[in-house]
Design a protein around this motif. Structure first.
Motif, PDB file in Angstrom:
ATOM      1  N   ILE A 289       0.838  -1.213   0.000  1.00 32.30           N
ATOM      2  CA  ILE A 289       0.000   0.000   0.000  1.00 32.30           C
ATOM      3  C   ILE A 289       0.862   1.247   0.000  1.00 32.30           C
ATOM      4  O   ILE A 289       0.631   2.199  -0.763  1.00 32.30           O
ATOM      5  CB  ILE A 289      -0.939  -0.011   1.217  1.00 32.30           C
ATOM      6  CG1 ILE A 289      -1.946  -1.163   1.098  1.00 32.30           C
ATOM      7  CG2 ILE A 289      -1.660   1.317   1.338  1.00 32.30           C
ATOM      8  CD1 ILE A 289      -2.824  -1.335   2.313  1.00 32.30           C
ATOM      9  N   PHE A 290       1.898   1.252   0.843  1.00 33.40           N
ATOM     10  CA  PHE A 290       2.791   2.413   0.917  1.00 33.40           C
ATOM     11  C   PHE A 290       3.505   2.624  -0.418  1.00 33.40           C
ATOM     12  O   PHE A 290       3.621   3.755  -0.913  1.00 33.40           O
ATOM     13  CB  PHE A 290       3.806   2.196   2.040  1.00 33.40           C
ATOM     14  CG  PHE A 290       4.762   3.335   2.203  1.00 33.40           C
ATOM     15  CD1 PHE A 290       4.362   4.529   2.781  1.00 33.40           C
ATOM     16  CD2 PHE A 290       6.078   3.220   1.766  1.00 33.40           C
ATOM     17  CE1 PHE A 290       5.251   5.582   2.916  1.00 33.40           C
ATOM     18  CE2 PHE A 290       6.965   4.272   1.905  1.00 33.40           C
ATOM     19  CZ  PHE A 290       6.555   5.456   2.493  1.00 33.40           C
ATOM     20  N   GLY A 291       3.968   1.496  -1.012  1.00 33.56           N
ATOM     21  CA  GLY A 291       4.649   1.607  -2.295  1.00 33.56           C
ATOM     22  C   GLY A 291       3.750   2.136  -3.390  1.00 33.56           C
ATOM     23  O   GLY A 291       4.150   2.977  -4.197  1.00 33.56           O
ATOM     24  N   ASN A 292       2.503   1.654  -3.413  1.00 28.90           N
ATOM     25  CA  ASN A 292       1.549   2.141  -4.411  1.00 28.90           C
ATOM     26  C   ASN A 292       1.260   3.625  -4.225  1.00 28.90           C
ATOM     27  O   ASN A 292       1.090   4.368  -5.197  1.00 28.90           O
ATOM     28  CB  ASN A 292       0.250   1.337  -4.336  1.00 28.90           C
ATOM     29  CG  ASN A 292       0.403  -0.061  -4.905  1.00 28.90           C
ATOM     30  OD1 ASN A 292       1.275  -0.307  -5.731  1.00 28.90           O
ATOM     31  ND2 ASN A 292      -0.442  -0.994  -4.456  1.00 28.90           N
TER      32      ASN A 292
ATOM     33  N   ILE B 141       3.331   5.872  -2.900  1.00 24.36           N
ATOM     34  CA  ILE B 141       4.500   6.612  -3.367  1.00 24.36           C
ATOM     35  C   ILE B 141       4.538   6.664  -4.893  1.00 24.36           C
ATOM     36  O   ILE B 141       4.780   7.714  -5.501  1.00 24.36           O
ATOM     37  CB  ILE B 141       5.791   5.971  -2.826  1.00 24.36           C
ATOM     38  CG1 ILE B 141       5.843   6.084  -1.298  1.00 24.36           C
ATOM     39  CG2 ILE B 141       7.020   6.638  -3.446  1.00 24.36           C
ATOM     40  CD1 ILE B 141       5.836   7.486  -0.782  1.00 24.36           C
ATOM     41  N   LEU B 142       4.268   5.512  -5.535  1.00 23.11           N
ATOM     42  CA  LEU B 142       4.252   5.480  -7.001  1.00 23.11           C
ATOM     43  C   LEU B 142       3.186   6.402  -7.566  1.00 23.11           C
ATOM     44  O   LEU B 142       3.391   7.065  -8.589  1.00 23.11           O
ATOM     45  CB  LEU B 142       4.022   4.044  -7.487  1.00 23.11           C
ATOM     46  CG  LEU B 142       5.188   3.070  -7.324  1.00 23.11           C
ATOM     47  CD1 LEU B 142       4.766   1.665  -7.733  1.00 23.11           C
ATOM     48  CD2 LEU B 142       6.389   3.517  -8.153  1.00 23.11           C
ATOM     49  N   GLY B 143       2.037   6.437  -6.875  1.00 19.67           N
ATOM     50  CA  GLY B 143       0.968   7.334  -7.322  1.00 19.67           C
ATOM     51  C   GLY B 143       1.405   8.781  -7.293  1.00 19.67           C
ATOM     52  O   GLY B 143       1.153   9.543  -8.236  1.00 19.67           O
ATOM     53  N   PHE B 144       2.079   9.189  -6.196  1.00 19.28           N
ATOM     54  CA  PHE B 144       2.566  10.566  -6.097  1.00 19.28           C
ATOM     55  C   PHE B 144       3.627  10.843  -7.158  1.00 19.28           C
ATOM     56  O   PHE B 144       3.658  11.934  -7.749  1.00 19.28           O
ATOM     57  CB  PHE B 144       3.155  10.829  -4.705  1.00 19.28           C
ATOM     58  CG  PHE B 144       2.117  11.125  -3.665  1.00 19.28           C
ATOM     59  CD1 PHE B 144       1.290  12.237  -3.780  1.00 19.28           C
ATOM     60  CD2 PHE B 144       1.966  10.312  -2.560  1.00 19.28           C
ATOM     61  CE1 PHE B 144       0.327  12.522  -2.826  1.00 19.28           C
ATOM     62  CE2 PHE B 144       0.997  10.586  -1.599  1.00 19.28           C
ATOM     63  CZ  PHE B 144       0.180  11.685  -1.735  1.00 19.28           C
ATOM     64  N   ILE B 145       4.499   9.848  -7.424  1.00 19.71           N
ATOM     65  CA  ILE B 145       5.540  10.040  -8.443  1.00 19.71           C
ATOM     66  C   ILE B 145       4.917  10.231  -9.820  1.00 19.71           C
ATOM     67  O   ILE B 145       5.272  11.149 -10.564  1.00 19.71           O
ATOM     68  CB  ILE B 145       6.500   8.834  -8.440  1.00 19.71           C
ATOM     69  CG1 ILE B 145       7.319   8.801  -7.147  1.00 19.71           C
ATOM     70  CG2 ILE B 145       7.428   8.894  -9.649  1.00 19.71           C
ATOM     71  CD1 ILE B 145       8.176   7.571  -6.996  1.00 19.71           C
TER      72      ILE B 145
END
Length: 254
Positions: A24-27, A29-33
């Motif tokens: 969830i955290f990785g997704n 972060i990827l969303g913000f990127i």
């Protein structure tokens, strides 16, 4: 049809919970990127479009200069022919028209905003096609303009169009509009005047309202747009008579 909900009380291993949290955290972060990249790409796309418009306006100014240089010899030949025919008054009137075009071009070349210079040249040509005298005084280069040239062109376009509409029904010799661009220490001062009929006092209070117009229905947007843009950028617009003059004051950048 009967539905049943069955609940099994089970324990989830902590390792699984950690894995899910990481996913969830990785997704996130990827969303913000990806969001940031899309914003950057959009900004770059806008910059490319602005640069393209900038180049287009510069090219148009260069074409106008070349066209005037190309026509200059023809103008001189025409004046020489009139003098040879003993018609000095006709030659003088012809020269006045030629020098007016050159004066407008030389005035607009002082501006550091080629988009604005191109618009003024176009409006001057439109006024000439309608037999409207176009006076121009440029005493500022607009280098510290705090708004996009696009928005200043919306202001100038509406004010100049309104001025031409106000005088187009007058006798040819009485049609006159004037654009002045100046500045003081803190602001740019832009005024557009016309020789049209005086605006009544009771109308002056309403003329900037959306939908109000003396020209019929489905009109009255231009001056409302002008006021909205000017006030959005911390400026002011006022109307005085006579002659009818719209004066826009815009703060400089910084």
């Amino acid at each position: 049809m009967t539905q049943y909900l069955v609940y099994f009380k089970t324990s989830i291993p902590p390792a699984w919970i950690a894995v899910v949290d990481i996913i969830i955290f990785g997704n996130t972060i990827l969303g913000f990127i990806f969001l940031r990249k899309s914003v950057v790409l959009e900004e770059q796309d806008n910059l490319i479009r602005q640069q393209a418009r900038h180049i287009q306006n510069l090219e148009e100014m260069i074409r106008n200069i070349r066209a005037q240089r190309h026509d200059f010899i023809s103008h001189l030949q025409a004046v020489y022919g009139m003098l040879q025919m003993g018609k000095p008054e006709s030659a003088r009137a012809y020269l006045a028209e030629v020098t007016a075009d050159i004066r407008i071009l030389s005035q607009t070349l002082r501006l550091k905003q080629p988009e604005v210079a191109a618009l003024i040249q176009q409006k001057a040509a439109l006024a000439a096609s309608r037999n409207i005298s176009f006076g121009l005084i440029v005493e500022s280069d607009l280098e510290k303009l705090a708004m996009r040239p696009y928005n200043l062109n919306r202001i100038l376009g509406n004010l100049l169009d309104n001025a031409m509409e106000a005088v187009v029904f007058l006798a040819t010799g009485d049609r006159y509009i004037r654009l002045e661009i100046g500045e003081d220490e803190q602001c740019y001062i832009i005024s557009v005047s016309n020789s049209g009929p005086e605006i009544e006092e009771e109308i002056k209070e309403k003329i900037f309202e959306t939908g109000f117009s003396t020209k019929g229905e489905n009109r009255g947007l231009g001056l409302a747009i002008v006021r909205e843009i000017v006030e959005h950028h911390g400026g002011q617009v006022r109307l005085t008579s006579q002659p009818t003059t719209f004066t826009v004051t815009l703060p400089k950048a910084g």
